[in-house]
Scaffold this motif. Structure first.
Motif, PDB file in Angstrom:
ATOM      1  N   THR A 181      -3.860  -0.768  -3.284  1.00  9.33           N
ATOM      2  CA  THR A 181      -5.655  -0.870  -2.295  1.00  9.33           C
ATOM      3  C   THR A 181      -6.114  -0.245  -2.357  1.00  9.33           C
ATOM      4  O   THR A 181      -6.085   0.772  -3.199  1.00  9.33           O
ATOM      5  CB  THR A 181      -5.053  -1.013  -0.716  1.00  9.33           C
ATOM      6  N   VAL A 204       0.811  -1.249   0.127  1.00 10.77           N
ATOM      7  CA  VAL A 204       0.182   0.161  -0.021  1.00 10.77           C
ATOM      8  C   VAL A 204       0.979   1.400  -0.022  1.00 10.77           C
ATOM      9  O   VAL A 204       1.748   1.176   0.814  1.00 10.77           O
ATOM     10  CB  VAL A 204      -0.821  -0.115   0.986  1.00 10.77           C
ATOM     11  N   GLN A 205       0.523   2.165  -0.613  1.00 10.04           N
ATOM     12  CA  GLN A 205       1.323   3.287  -1.071  1.00 10.04           C
ATOM     13  C   GLN A 205       0.279   4.826  -1.142  1.00 10.04           C
ATOM     14  O   GLN A 205      -0.636   4.229  -2.375  1.00 10.04           O
ATOM     15  CB  GLN A 205       2.196   3.262  -2.667  1.00 10.04           C
ATOM     16  N   ARG A 213      -3.352   8.901   6.737  1.00 15.36           N
ATOM     17  CA  ARG A 213      -3.179   7.343   6.521  1.00 15.36           C
ATOM     18  C   ARG A 213      -4.466   6.563   6.292  1.00 15.36           C
ATOM     19  O   ARG A 213      -5.241   6.704   6.366  1.00 15.36           O
ATOM     20  CB  ARG A 213      -3.125   7.022   8.236  1.00 15.36           C
ATOM     21  N   THR A 238      -3.535  -3.034  11.047  1.00 18.92           N
ATOM     22  CA  THR A 238      -1.622  -2.228  10.564  1.00 18.92           C
ATOM     23  C   THR A 238      -2.926  -1.367   9.896  1.00 18.92           C
ATOM     24  O   THR A 238      -3.667  -0.669   9.721  1.00 18.92           O
ATOM     25  CB  THR A 238      -1.213  -3.310   9.361  1.00 18.92           C
ATOM     26  N   GLY A 239      -1.713  -0.719   9.582  1.00 12.94           N
ATOM     27  CA  GLY A 239      -2.032   0.516   8.006  1.00 12.94           C
ATOM     28  C   GLY A 239      -1.031   0.895   7.252  1.00 12.94           C
ATOM     29  O   GLY A 239       0.163   0.508   7.527  1.00 12.94           O
ATOM     30  N   SER A 240      -1.290   1.971   6.956  1.00 15.10           N
ATOM     31  CA  SER A 240       0.284   2.977   6.461  1.00 15.10           C
ATOM     32  C   SER A 240      -0.246   4.443   6.088  1.00 15.10           C
ATOM     33  O   SER A 240      -1.012   5.347   5.866  1.00 15.10           O
ATOM     34  CB  SER A 240       0.329   2.352   4.541  1.00 15.10           C
ATOM     35  N   TRP A 241       1.231   4.807   5.484  1.00 18.54           N
ATOM     36  CA  TRP A 241       1.658   6.466   6.245  1.00 18.54           C
ATOM     37  C   TRP A 241       1.628   6.927   4.744  1.00 18.54           C
ATOM     38  O   TRP A 241       2.912   6.700   4.288  1.00 18.54           O
ATOM     39  CB  TRP A 241       2.282   7.085   7.712  1.00 18.54           C
ATOM     40  N   LYS A 289     -11.491   1.200   3.273  1.00 18.61           N
ATOM     41  CA  LYS A 289     -10.723   0.976   4.189  1.00 18.61           C
ATOM     42  C   LYS A 289     -10.900   2.259   5.525  1.00 18.61           C
ATOM     43  O   LYS A 289     -11.366   3.188   4.947  1.00 18.61           O
ATOM     44  CB  LYS A 289      -8.901   1.461   3.512  1.00 18.61           C
TER      45      LYS A 289
END
Length: 114
Positions: free
Chosen positions: A26, A1-2, A95, A101-104, A31
């Motif tokens: 994603t 995931v970007q 975010r 979990t997650g992505s910044w 999300k």
């Protein structure tokens, strides 16, 4: 995931900006999304959140001025910021979170100054 954040810049007090957070890898529609900010010398704080189901929430300091939204077709989340104040100056981060979990995204600098 970007996640790719953009839209920051220099704006005068009372002005507006729209930040964008575009995703690859994603579907943001599934999300829980949020915008955070970190001002110099301060801790990162939650500004606005948008749940996958559509519920939104805002920090008291931005309520009524900021709006978080999502465009599923563009796989992008936005933060519309109106009536900006000098104290809104910060690096803004998006975010995405799912499960535990997650992505910044990388930050985008917003400077509110005359």
């Amino acid at each position: 995931v970007q996640l790719q954040a953009s839209g920051g810049g220099l704006v005068q007090p009372g002005g507006s900006l729209r930040l964008s957070c575009a995703a690859s890898g994603t579907r943001l529609s599934t999300k829980n999304m949020a915008w955070y900010r970190q001002a110099p010398g301060k801790q990162r704080e939650l500004v606005a959140s948008l749940a996958a189901g559509g519920a939104t929430s805002y920090a008291d300091s931005v309520k009524g001025r900021f709006t978080i939204s999502r465009d599923n077709a563009k796989n992008t989340v936005y933060l519309r910021m109106n009536s900006l104040k000098p104290e809104d100056t910060a690096v803004y981060y998006c975010r995405a979170a799912w499960g535990t979990t997650g992505s910044w995204g990388q930050g985008t600098l917003v400077t509110v100054s005359s």
